[in-house]
Design a protein around this motif. Structure first.
Motif, short mmCIF file in Angstrom:
data_model
loop_
_atom_site.label_atom_id
_atom_site.label_comp_id
_atom_site.label_asym_id
_atom_site.label_seq_id
_atom_site.Cartn_x
_atom_site.Cartn_y
_atom_site.Cartn_z
N LEU A 55 0.83 -1.20 0.00
CA LEU A 55 0.00 0.00 0.00
C LEU A 55 0.86 1.26 0.00
CD1 LEU A 55 -2.57 -1.08 2.73
CD2 LEU A 55 -2.71 -1.43 0.26
N ASP A 56 0.29 2.34 -0.46
CA ASP A 56 0.95 3.63 -0.41
C ASP A 56 0.57 4.29 0.91
OD1 ASP A 56 2.19 6.00 -0.84
OD2 ASP A 56 1.06 6.55 -2.64
N HIS A 57 1.26 3.88 1.97
CA HIS A 57 0.96 4.29 3.33
C HIS A 57 -0.42 3.77 3.73
CE1 HIS A 57 2.28 6.40 6.86
NE2 HIS A 57 1.13 7.03 6.98
N ALA A 65 -19.49 -5.17 4.19
CA ALA A 65 -20.63 -6.06 4.37
C ALA A 65 -20.33 -7.49 3.96
CB ALA A 65 -21.83 -5.53 3.58
N ASP A 66 -19.35 -7.70 3.09
CA ASP A 66 -18.97 -9.04 2.65
C ASP A 66 -17.81 -9.62 3.45
OD1 ASP A 66 -20.89 -9.07 0.59
OD2 ASP A 66 -19.56 -7.90 -0.70
N GLY A 67 -17.40 -8.92 4.50
CA GLY A 67 -16.29 -9.41 5.32
C GLY A 67 -14.93 -9.15 4.72
N VAL A 68 -14.86 -8.23 3.78
CA VAL A 68 -13.60 -7.88 3.12
C VAL A 68 -12.95 -6.71 3.87
CG1 VAL A 68 -12.53 -7.04 0.99
CG2 VAL A 68 -14.41 -8.69 0.89
N VAL A 69 -11.63 -6.79 4.04
CA VAL A 69 -10.88 -5.73 4.70
C VAL A 69 -10.57 -4.63 3.68
CG1 VAL A 69 -8.77 -5.12 5.93
CG2 VAL A 69 -9.88 -7.32 6.38
N LEU A 70 -10.95 -3.40 4.01
CA LEU A 70 -10.66 -2.24 3.18
C LEU A 70 -9.65 -1.35 3.89
CD1 LEU A 70 -14.27 -1.25 2.05
CD2 LEU A 70 -12.66 -2.77 0.88
N ALA A 71 -8.75 -0.77 3.12
CA ALA A 71 -7.69 0.07 3.69
C ALA A 71 -7.74 1.46 3.08
CB ALA A 71 -6.33 -0.56 3.44
N GLY A 72 -7.75 2.48 3.94
CA GLY A 72 -7.63 3.85 3.48
C GLY A 72 -6.15 4.20 3.36
N THR A 73 -5.73 4.66 2.20
CA THR A 73 -4.32 4.90 1.94
C THR A 73 -4.09 6.33 1.47
OG1 THR A 73 -4.19 4.38 -0.44
CG2 THR A 73 -4.28 2.51 1.11
N THR A 75 -3.37 7.15 -1.42
CA THR A 75 -3.83 7.32 -2.79
C THR A 75 -5.16 6.60 -3.05
OG1 THR A 75 -2.40 5.47 -3.45
CG2 THR A 75 -1.54 7.70 -3.77
N GLY A 76 -6.05 6.57 -2.08
CA GLY A 76 -7.36 5.98 -2.29
C GLY A 76 -7.66 4.79 -1.41
N LEU A 77 -8.78 4.13 -1.72
CA LEU A 77 -9.24 2.98 -0.95
C LEU A 77 -8.81 1.70 -1.64
CD1 LEU A 77 -11.05 2.49 1.61
CD2 LEU A 77 -12.91 2.02 -0.01
N VAL A 78 -8.36 0.72 -0.82
CA VAL A 78 -7.82 -0.53 -1.35
C VAL A 78 -8.46 -1.71 -0.64
CG1 VAL A 78 -5.74 -1.95 -1.59
CG2 VAL A 78 -5.63 0.52 -2.00
N THR A 86 -3.81 -6.95 -3.04
CA THR A 86 -4.49 -5.66 -2.86
C THR A 86 -5.02 -5.16 -4.19
OG1 THR A 86 -2.42 -4.41 -3.13
CG2 THR A 86 -3.01 -5.10 -0.90
N THR A 87 -6.24 -4.60 -4.15
CA THR A 87 -6.91 -4.11 -5.35
C THR A 87 -7.59 -2.79 -5.04
OG1 THR A 87 -7.40 -6.40 -5.95
CG2 THR A 87 -8.56 -4.68 -7.16
N ARG A 88 -7.42 -1.82 -5.92
CA ARG A 88 -8.05 -0.52 -5.72
C ARG A 88 -9.57 -0.64 -5.78
NH1 ARG A 88 -6.64 4.58 -5.53
NH2 ARG A 88 -4.49 4.08 -6.10
#
Length: 282
Positions: A55-57, A65-73, A75-78, A86-88
């Motif tokens: 990730l970019d920081h 809702a699907d149990g997927v981990v999302l990351a705020g970075t 340069t956007g959400l991943v 990791t996927t944007r």
């Protein structure tokens, strides 16, 4: 402490080991099994999954809702898959300095700065997503506030912008009122109240963030996250992961070292992460 050090402290919360200004970081940590744990305390090293690409920081984590981990970075959400891929998410390349969401749902809130492809005012204020971060809508405080810490339970929003005191909203971020005049490195909201990691230690509010009291005997937490079941996970200044059912007593679970974010799934499961690694915790 002056405003500038508090702002810098909030910004450099990650990695945890760098947060040396938290009160008590050079004192003894809590190592006893708390009253609300179901079994004797067990502290161990944990394995990690490498993130590819890295990730970019990393500014925050959310479970959708699907149990997927999302990351705020930066340069956007991943999206972070279980294998570390990791996927944007969506087309935004904004710098999400603050990221929160209603646990286990696709309702997200964020704050920060517009990315290279954005013409939005700087800072972003509060932006809102109803579809797991695929699209975002300006909500309030546009061009005024950059929340570094942000938390919600779906009804109450609490934020800290790194310079002044807390701001609170009870209408989904449409309007805001001043909260406690304090700095918070991390925030969490549960049915039991609002929780904040501060230079004075972990603090608790039962009046929606207007006033706080220090939680006696709590570890010196820097990172904090609330789960859908109301439990809390945190990472202390030495890099140890802790959990609590009530927020009043805490159980050490694992040593993760330098991490940048923590995500509570429930009392039994959480994740800690850096821009390069994801650590499952249980």
């Amino acid at each position: 402490m002056s405003i500038l050090p508090l702002r810098r402290w909030a910004r450099v919360l990650a990695p945890v080991a760098a947060v040396a200004v938290l009160a008590g970081c050079a004192t003894d940590e809590q190592t006893t099994t708390p009253a609300d744990s179901d079994s004797p305390a067990s502290v161990s090293e944990v394995s990690a999954t490498a993130l590819e690409p890295a990730l970019d920081h990393l500014h925050g984590l959310h479970l959708d809702a699907d149990g997927v981990v999302l990351a705020g970075t930066h340069t956007g959400l991943v999206e972070i898959a279980s294998n570390g891929r990791t996927t944007r998410v969506g087309g935004s390349d904004d710098d999400f300095m603050g990221l929160t969401g209603v646990p286990g749902t696709d309702r997200l809130f964020a704050s920060g700065h517009p990315g290279p492809s954005s013409s939005a005012p700087n800072p972003l204020g509060l932006i809102d997503s109803l579809d797991g971060g695929r699209t975002w809508t300006p909500k309030s405080l546009t061009g005024e506030v950059d929340f570094h810490a942000l938390a919600t339970d779906g009804m109450l929003l609490v934020g800290f912008d790194g310079t002044t005191g807390l701001l609170t909203s009870t209408d989904g971020g449409t309007s805001w009122t001043p909260g406690a005049p304090m700095a918070a490195a991390a925030l969490a909201v549960t049915d039991g109240g609002v929780w904040a990691t501060t230079t004075a230690g972990l603090q608790h509010s039962t009046d929606s963030g207007l006033t706080f009291t220090v939680v006696p005997g709590a570890p010196s937490l820097a990172l904090l996250s609330a789960a859908q079941d109301g439990s809390l996970w945190g990472i202390d200044t030495a890099g140890t992961a802790w959990r609590s059912r009530t927020g009043q007593s805490w159980e050490p679970r694992a040593v993760v070292g330098r991490v940048e974010a923590v995500l509570a799934v429930d009392f039994d499961i959480a994740y800690a992460a850096t821009a390069e690694m994801l650590y499952p915790l249980n």
